[in-house]
Design an enzyme around this catalytic site. Structure first.
Site, short mmCIF file in Angstrom:
data_model
loop_
_atom_site.label_atom_id
_atom_site.label_comp_id
_atom_site.label_asym_id
_atom_site.label_seq_id
_atom_site.Cartn_x
_atom_site.Cartn_y
_atom_site.Cartn_z
N GLY A 12 3.01 -1.99 9.20
CA GLY A 12 2.47 -1.70 7.86
C GLY A 12 2.92 -2.75 6.85
CG LEU A 50 5.92 7.45 13.30
CD1 LEU A 50 5.55 7.25 11.84
CD2 LEU A 50 7.45 7.45 13.45
CG LEU A 71 10.01 1.03 6.58
CD1 LEU A 71 9.60 -0.41 6.34
CD2 LEU A 71 10.82 1.55 5.41
CB SER A 75 1.64 5.75 3.63
OG SER A 75 0.64 4.82 3.98
CB SER A 116 7.14 8.42 -1.91
OG SER A 116 6.07 8.34 -2.82
CD GLU A 118 1.99 10.40 -5.27
OE1 GLU A 118 1.50 11.51 -5.06
OE2 GLU A 118 1.70 9.72 -6.26
CE1 TYR A 139 3.21 9.54 2.01
CE2 TYR A 139 3.38 9.84 -0.38
CZ TYR A 139 3.69 9.12 0.77
OH TYR A 139 4.48 8.00 0.67
CE LYS A 143 6.86 8.99 2.72
NZ LYS A 143 7.65 8.08 3.56
NE ARG A 174 -0.27 -0.41 -1.25
CZ ARG A 174 0.25 0.62 -0.60
NH1 ARG A 174 0.56 0.52 0.67
NH2 ARG A 174 0.49 1.74 -1.23
N1 GDD Z 1 -6.87 5.10 -3.28
C1 GDD Z 1 -7.60 5.19 -4.41
N2 GDD Z 1 -8.92 4.83 -4.36
N3 GDD Z 1 -7.01 5.61 -5.54
C2 GDD Z 1 -7.76 5.67 -6.67
C3 GDD Z 1 -9.11 5.31 -6.68
C4 GDD Z 1 -9.73 4.88 -5.47
O1 GDD Z 1 -10.90 4.57 -5.42
N4 GDD Z 1 -9.56 5.45 -7.96
C5 GDD Z 1 -8.54 5.87 -8.71
N5 GDD Z 1 -7.45 6.03 -7.93
C6 GDD Z 1 -6.13 6.51 -8.40
C7 GDD Z 1 -5.53 7.63 -7.57
O2 GDD Z 1 -6.10 8.88 -7.94
C8 GDD Z 1 -4.05 7.51 -7.97
O3 GDD Z 1 -3.82 8.19 -9.17
C9 GDD Z 1 -3.88 5.99 -8.21
O4 GDD Z 1 -5.21 5.44 -8.28
C10 GDD Z 1 -3.11 5.27 -7.13
O5 GDD Z 1 -3.66 5.61 -5.88
P1 GDD Z 1 -3.22 4.86 -4.51
O6 GDD Z 1 -3.38 3.41 -4.67
O7 GDD Z 1 -3.97 5.52 -3.39
O8 GDD Z 1 -1.66 5.11 -4.42
P2 GDD Z 1 -0.77 6.43 -4.68
O9 GDD Z 1 -0.10 6.26 -6.01
O10 GDD Z 1 -1.56 7.67 -4.48
O11 GDD Z 1 0.29 6.36 -3.51
C11 GDD Z 1 0.93 5.14 -3.17
O12 GDD Z 1 2.17 5.01 -3.82
C12 GDD Z 1 3.16 5.95 -3.42
C13 GDD Z 1 4.42 5.66 -4.23
O13 GDD Z 1 4.31 6.31 -5.46
C14 GDD Z 1 1.08 5.10 -1.65
O14 GDD Z 1 1.51 3.84 -1.27
C15 GDD Z 1 2.09 6.10 -1.17
O15 GDD Z 1 2.28 5.97 0.23
C16 GDD Z 1 3.40 5.86 -1.92
O16 GDD Z 1 4.37 6.80 -1.52
#
Ligand code: GDD
Length: 323
Positions: A12, A50, A71, A75, A116, A118, A139, A143, A174
């Site tokens: 990853g 896993l 890790l 995710s 995380s 989160e 998720y 965590k 990513r």
């Molecule tokens: N994926 C995604 N796709 N997210 C979107 C989109 C889209 O089209 N549009 C808006 N978002 C918003 C999500 O609703 C969220 O609020 C934010 O963008 C970030 O989404 P992600 O990039 O999917 O990451 P995450 O914050 O949910 O989770 C990531 O960070 C965590 C650490 O805080 C992941 O990497 C997790 O594994 C990690 O633990």
């Protein structure tokens, strides 16, 4: 003899950055990965899932690491709503196999758990090590369970185990299932006429984004301390998805000399299917403890990070045009 490290999720984003760092530091690195997944050069792969504790235990027993970095996980937060049980199995449970092994191992291995931000969920920002957990997804719940297992084994059995509570961290490697890469890749492909629009979900969510290459250094530092302790790792700044998109399109506009791309809203459509059943509105970490006690500081700024990802994705899009 060189120290041995064992990384679950070695294929990853973080696994790859950490593998490079540890190989550079002279470690013998073992990676636990699924069949077909590629590991970084000089990493010994151990094939397994896993969800299979026996395979994980066997890999630990045969590689006998001094340091374990757990890790691997399911995710993707949105995907955890679709498959909560699988998410639980591969996100909450594997650390118990690692901790059980560590508790009985004679050489006192050190354990890093990828916790995380989160886990903080709706806990008011800025979040630090003392902020309460208020998880908002299957998720995040998994965590929290893994993080609390680490605290328990530290207290109950004296295992050197830590949870690094990392805020969002991203990079050009990513996958585009995460919003940062989805935006930089989408903006670059739009600039080259490879797609017309970019569909996103909640533009108002705010996240504390940093560069993954900086964050793996903190993981390693946590295992080099005299005593085990959990730390928040974050940039301290927070930006909305909207701001990320605006900045990414502006960077693409500048690099490609296409000023019309600055008007990013013309190219972005909100698709409600990307919204989550429950959302985390604002994450903003306070990494003062890591800064003072680990001497850790992120090097890459938010604007540099967006630019780094945009430049990478412009090159990728150009390759698509001329394969
Ligand atoms: N994926 C995604 N796709 N997210 C979107 C989109 C889209 O089209 N549009 C808006 N978002 C918003 C999500 O609703 C969220 O609020 C934010 O963008 C970030 O989404 P992600 O990039 O999917 O990451 P995450 O914050 O949910 O989770 C990531 O960070 C965590 C650490 O805080 C992941 O990497 C997790 O594994 C990690 O633990």
């Amino acid at each position: 003899m060189s120290r041995r490290a064992f990384i679950t999720g070695a294929a990853g984003q973080d696994g790859r950055f950490l593998s490079r760092l540890l190989v550079e530091k002279g470690y013998k690195v073992h990676g636990f990965v699924r069949r077909g997944a590629a590991v970084e050069p000089n990493v010994t792969p151990h094939i397994g899932d896993l969800a299979d504790p026996a395979a994980l235990k066997h890999a630990l027993e045969t590689s006998l690491p001094d340091e374990v970095y757990n890790l691997g996980a399911q995710s993707h937060v949105a995907a955890s709503f679709a498959d909560p049980l699988h998410t639980w199995r591969v996100t909450a449970e594997p650390i118990l196999t690692v901790l059980e092994w560590a508790q009985h191992a004679k050489h006192a291995p050190r354990i890093y758990q990828a916790s995380s931000s989160e886990q903080f969920g709706t806990s008011p920002p800025p979040q630090n090590e003392k902020s309460p957990f208020a998880p908002q997804s299957p998720y995040a719940i998994a965590k929290v369970a893994a993080h609390m297992s680490v605290s328990l084994y530290r207290k109950a059995y004296g295992v050197f185990a830590v949870g690094g509570i990392l805020f969002n961290h991203t990079s050009p490697i990513r996958p585009a299932s995460f919003v940062t890469r989805k935006i930089t890749q989408g903006a670059a492909r739009i600039a080259y006429g490879l797609q017309d629009k970019l569909e996103l979900g909640n533009l108002d969510a705010k996240r504390d984004w940093g560069f993954a290459g900086d964050y793996v250094v903190a993981m390693w530092l946590m295992l080099q301390q005299d005593a085990p302790k959990d730390f928040v790792i974050a940039s301290g700044g927070t930006h909305s998805v909207r701001e990320f998109a605006e900045l990414a399109f502006a960077a693409v506009a500048e690099s490609t000399n296409k000023p019309e791309l600055r008007d990013w809203e013309r190219y972005v459509e909100v698709n409600r299917s990307y919204m989550r059943p429950a959302e985390v509105p604002v994450l903003c970490g306070n990494a003062t403890a890591a800064c003072e006690q680990l001497g850790w500081r992120p090097k890459c700024s938010f604007t540099d990070l967006v630019r780094l990802m945009v430049e990478h994705d412009l090159k990728e899009a150009a390759k698509e045009l001329k394969p």
